[in-house]
Design a protein around this motif. Structure first.
Motif, mmCIF file in Angstrom:
data_model
loop_
_atom_site.group_PDB
_atom_site.id
_atom_site.type_symbol
_atom_site.label_atom_id
_atom_site.label_comp_id
_atom_site.label_asym_id
_atom_site.label_seq_id
_atom_site.Cartn_x
_atom_site.Cartn_y
_atom_site.Cartn_z
ATOM 1 N N LEU A 196 5.020 86.107 13.223
ATOM 2 C CA LEU A 196 5.509 84.963 12.460
ATOM 3 C C LEU A 196 4.655 84.744 11.212
ATOM 4 C CD1 LEU A 196 7.341 82.558 12.056
ATOM 5 C CD2 LEU A 196 5.934 81.259 13.678
ATOM 6 N N ALA A 197 3.349 84.929 11.345
ATOM 7 C CA ALA A 197 2.462 84.764 10.187
ATOM 8 C C ALA A 197 2.813 85.752 9.082
ATOM 9 C CB ALA A 197 1.008 84.948 10.616
ATOM 10 N N VAL A 198 3.145 86.994 9.467
ATOM 11 C CA VAL A 198 3.557 87.991 8.483
ATOM 12 C C VAL A 198 4.868 87.572 7.816
ATOM 13 C CG1 VAL A 198 4.314 90.378 8.168
ATOM 14 C CG2 VAL A 198 2.335 89.873 9.628
ATOM 15 N N GLU A 199 5.811 87.075 8.617
ATOM 16 C CA GLU A 199 7.089 86.617 8.069
ATOM 17 C C GLU A 199 6.885 85.445 7.115
ATOM 18 O OE1 GLU A 199 11.404 84.791 9.615
ATOM 19 O OE2 GLU A 199 10.029 85.727 11.046
ATOM 20 N N ILE A 200 6.000 84.520 7.481
ATOM 21 C CA ILE A 200 5.716 83.373 6.605
ATOM 22 C C ILE A 200 5.166 83.847 5.268
ATOM 23 C CG2 ILE A 200 4.148 81.398 6.312
ATOM 24 C CD1 ILE A 200 4.464 80.981 9.404
ATOM 25 N N LYS A 201 4.299 84.837 5.307
ATOM 26 C CA LYS A 201 3.739 85.369 4.058
ATOM 27 C C LYS A 201 4.828 86.010 3.206
ATOM 28 C CE LYS A 201 0.235 88.531 2.237
ATOM 29 N NZ LYS A 201 -0.800 89.543 2.577
ATOM 30 N N GLU A 202 5.717 86.749 3.868
ATOM 31 C CA GLU A 202 6.790 87.427 3.134
ATOM 32 C C GLU A 202 7.766 86.428 2.513
ATOM 33 O OE1 GLU A 202 8.398 89.922 6.156
ATOM 34 O OE2 GLU A 202 6.911 91.515 5.873
ATOM 35 N N VAL A 203 8.058 85.340 3.231
ATOM 36 C CA VAL A 203 9.056 84.369 2.776
ATOM 37 C C VAL A 203 8.478 83.388 1.765
ATOM 38 C CG1 VAL A 203 10.540 82.456 3.522
ATOM 39 C CG2 VAL A 203 10.432 84.562 4.877
ATOM 40 N N THR A 204 7.242 82.955 1.984
ATOM 41 C CA THR A 204 6.664 81.872 1.172
ATOM 42 C C THR A 204 5.539 82.325 0.251
ATOM 43 O OG1 THR A 204 4.971 81.257 2.777
ATOM 44 C CG2 THR A 204 7.166 80.281 3.070
ATOM 45 N N GLY A 205 4.953 83.479 0.532
ATOM 46 C CA GLY A 205 3.784 83.908 -0.223
ATOM 47 C C GLY A 205 2.495 83.295 0.283
ATOM 48 N N ILE A 206 2.594 82.479 1.353
ATOM 49 C CA ILE A 206 1.418 81.806 1.914
ATOM 50 C C ILE A 206 0.792 82.680 2.989
ATOM 51 C CG2 ILE A 206 0.622 79.814 3.240
ATOM 52 C CD1 ILE A 206 2.975 78.242 1.955
ATOM 53 N N VAL B 35 -3.324 93.504 10.360
ATOM 54 C CA VAL B 35 -4.081 94.382 9.460
ATOM 55 C C VAL B 35 -3.166 95.172 8.527
ATOM 56 C CG1 VAL B 35 -5.653 96.350 9.332
ATOM 57 C CG2 VAL B 35 -6.101 94.495 10.968
ATOM 58 N N PRO B 36 -2.084 95.801 9.023
ATOM 59 C CA PRO B 36 -1.196 96.526 8.097
ATOM 60 C C PRO B 36 -0.530 95.627 7.061
ATOM 61 C CG PRO B 36 -0.803 97.209 10.365
ATOM 62 C CD PRO B 36 -1.686 96.008 10.435
ATOM 63 N N ALA B 37 -0.435 94.318 7.363
ATOM 64 C CA ALA B 37 0.187 93.375 6.429
ATOM 65 C C ALA B 37 -0.815 92.801 5.437
ATOM 66 C CB ALA B 37 0.862 92.243 7.203
ATOM 67 N N GLY B 38 -2.029 93.351 5.444
ATOM 68 C CA GLY B 38 -3.058 92.850 4.538
ATOM 69 C C GLY B 38 -3.616 91.505 4.941
ATOM 70 N N MET B 39 -3.546 91.182 6.250
ATOM 71 C CA MET B 39 -4.024 89.893 6.741
ATOM 72 C C MET B 39 -5.167 90.075 7.744
ATOM 73 S SD MET B 39 -0.308 87.991 7.189
ATOM 74 C CE MET B 39 -1.016 86.379 7.561
ATOM 75 N N GLY B 40 -6.018 91.058 7.479
ATOM 76 C CA GLY B 40 -7.115 91.360 8.383
ATOM 77 C C GLY B 40 -8.288 90.410 8.303
ATOM 78 N N ASP B 41 -8.147 89.335 7.517
ATOM 79 C CA ASP B 41 -9.223 88.346 7.416
ATOM 80 C C ASP B 41 -8.864 87.029 8.103
ATOM 81 O OD1 ASP B 41 -7.222 87.633 5.668
ATOM 82 O OD2 ASP B 41 -8.572 87.083 4.016
ATOM 83 N N VAL B 42 -7.750 86.992 8.846
ATOM 84 C CA VAL B 42 -7.313 85.758 9.505
ATOM 85 C C VAL B 42 -8.227 85.452 10.694
ATOM 86 C CG1 VAL B 42 -5.431 84.649 10.770
ATOM 87 C CG2 VAL B 42 -4.923 86.111 8.798
ATOM 88 N N ALA B 43 -8.683 84.219 10.771
ATOM 89 C CA ALA B 43 -9.546 83.788 11.881
ATOM 90 C C ALA B 43 -8.704 83.474 13.110
ATOM 91 C CB ALA B 43 -10.355 82.566 11.481
ATOM 92 N N ILE B 44 -9.245 83.769 14.279
ATOM 93 C CA ILE B 44 -8.594 83.454 15.546
ATOM 94 C C ILE B 44 -9.312 82.273 16.192
ATOM 95 C CG2 ILE B 44 -7.989 84.291 17.849
ATOM 96 C CD1 ILE B 44 -6.452 85.618 15.550
ATOM 97 N N PHE B 45 -8.526 81.270 16.571
ATOM 98 C CA PHE B 45 -9.055 80.106 17.284
ATOM 99 C C PHE B 45 -8.437 80.043 18.680
ATOM 100 C CE2 PHE B 45 -9.376 77.524 13.044
ATOM 101 C CZ PHE B 45 -10.438 78.311 12.644
ATOM 102 N N THR B 46 -9.157 79.419 19.601
ATOM 103 C CA THR B 46 -8.628 79.122 20.939
ATOM 104 C C THR B 46 -8.976 77.680 21.287
ATOM 105 O OG1 THR B 46 -10.645 79.966 22.005
ATOM 106 C CG2 THR B 46 -8.809 81.506 21.742
#
Length: 425
Positions: A216-226, A266-277
């Motif tokens: 979904l994060a990849v789709e959001i980037k593709e649709v919104t640029g965010i 990573v393939p979507a160029g989003m390899g710097d996203v932080a993971i929270f729990t």
């Protein structure tokens, strides 16, 4: 087999100062588990566990976890203030609430916490509450709807509610629109949050949820640029309350999330996203016991052992029919020759910690350990029948005992009636 972290001899010393019933927590176990959690996700430089305050709302516990690198997940004004008074503020606070009063959003912003919006309509609500200016970093909660299923068999995992029936979160269309609006309103760092299942006993749950959110994060980037800055997997990783079921392996879980991260982000160029729990039960439940004493025995149609704790001290068995393992301290190796209902004093027939449980013969005065009460134990206490909240104790790493919350007194119970005793109706 579940082994208590405290012995009969230790309890006999403790009760000289702090009578039963009481909840006690194991500092060593808590710290070791927090370190294992952080190690499992150390591959992600931005990783942070936000402990669910609702599970164990005690400042000493929060401080121990904060020393181990954890933040707090808050859902109310009291929890925000508890976090603040424990020295935990800023981006170490995640505020994940629903149907939230305006003053609570204001308080979160005041201490610099991250507001996690539960609904798209809350954007305008928060904007008005904060005087027209939103914080730099915010999050949105996602609800995919339907029934969450896990594994090739398609069997539904143990869930609190099917996502489609849950009151939490936004649809995909709503959350994409929410991100557009928040970006237009000046929010610079956005994240996503989702909670789909409760107390899962599968190493596959977090990786499966992660893949959903990563895609979904990849789709959001593709649709919104965010490009989202963090993805919050929330809670749901559980523990086994029964002695014979396998426990989750957090190292395996962390590596499963890592694999999904490398495959999707990573393939979507989003390899710097932080993971929270936002784990509560997994972080604390095994490291808490409710210690109570056998004070009555009753022989009618069944064999009953009455203890000095009740459902007001531990609601889960009465509320959910939940299993909590029981150990008779000092009789750990004795044969389980008897079958008992272990019951409390409330005027409710569901006030039972154990039903038809095979246990060693219990004598009056025996101390009984009820396992896995470190999360959603004391915190769900109440005062029905005028029963009072117990004390909370900490077994320190050096084996000393620290009282981290005194027991409630009758004066405490009646305090809210001060000045109202003689009112005429």
């Amino acid at each position: 087999m579940k082994v208590p972290f405290i012995t009969k001899e230790q309890v006999e010393e403790i009760v000289k100062t702090y009578p039963t019933p009481f909840h006690i927590y194991d500092e060593k176990g808590i710290r070791e588990n927090a370190r294992a959690m952080n190690k499992a996700f150390s591959w992600n430089p931005g990783f942070k566990e936000y402990f669910a305050v609702k599970a164990t709302p005690n400042p000493t516990i929060l401080k121990i976890l904060h020393e181990e690198g954890c933040g707090t997940d808050c859902s109310s004004m009291a929890e925000l203030i508890l976090s603040e008074k424990s020295g935990i503020t800023g981006y170490d606070v995640m505020f994940s609430s629903n149907e939230t009063p305006a003053e609570e959003f204001v308080k979160c912003a005041e201490i610099g916490g991250i507001i996690n919006l539960d609904d798209i309509t809350h954007i305008d609500f928060v904007l008005e509450a904060l005087g027209g200016k939103l914080p730099k970093r915010m999050s949105c909660r996602y609800n995919p709807g339907g029934v969450f299923k896990l594994g090739e068999t398609g069997e539904a995992v143990q869930v609190m509610d099917n996502p489609g029936d849950a009151k939490y979160g936004m649809t995909k269309e709503q959350i994409i629109e929410a991100y557009k609006r928040l970006a237009d309103l000046g929010v610079e760092e956005l994240g996503i949050h989702s909670f789909l299942a409760s107390n899962t006993l599968s190493n596959d749950y977090y990786p499966a949820l992660a893949k959903i959110l990563f895609e979904l994060a990849v789709e959001i980037k593709e649709v919104t640029g965010i490009s989202l800055k963090f993805i919050n997997l929330s809670g749901g990783v559980g523990i086994s309350y029964t002695p014979d079921a396998p426990q989750n392996d957090i190292a395996v879980i962390g590596e499963g999330v890592h694999k999904a991260y490398d495959e999707v982000l990573v393939p979507a160029g989003m390899g710097d996203v932080a993971i929270f729990t936002e784990l509560g039960r997994f972080m604390l439940a095994p490291y808490g016991h409710l210690i109570t004493k056998a004070i009555h025995e009753k022989h009618i149609y069944k064999e009953y052992i009455g203890v000095d704790a009740c459902a007001a001290n531990l609601m889960r068995p009465a509320m959910y029919g939940s299993y909590h393992h029981v150990t008779v301290l000092g009789k750990e190796d004795a044969p389980a020759t008897e079958v008992y209902d272990v019951v409390g004093s409330l005027c409710e027939n569901n006030d039972k910690f154990a039903i038809d449980r095979k246990l060693p013969k219990i004598d009056m005065g025996d101390y009984i350990c009820i396992h896995d009460t470190g999360a959603h134990g004391f915190s769900m206490g109440y005062n029905y029948n005028g029963r009072l909240w117990s004390s909370e104790l900490l077994l320190r790493e050096d084996s000393s005992i620290l009282c981290i919350r005194r027991a409630q007194t009758l004066d405490d119970y009646f305090a809210t009636l001060d000045g109202y005793w003689n009112l005429e109706v």
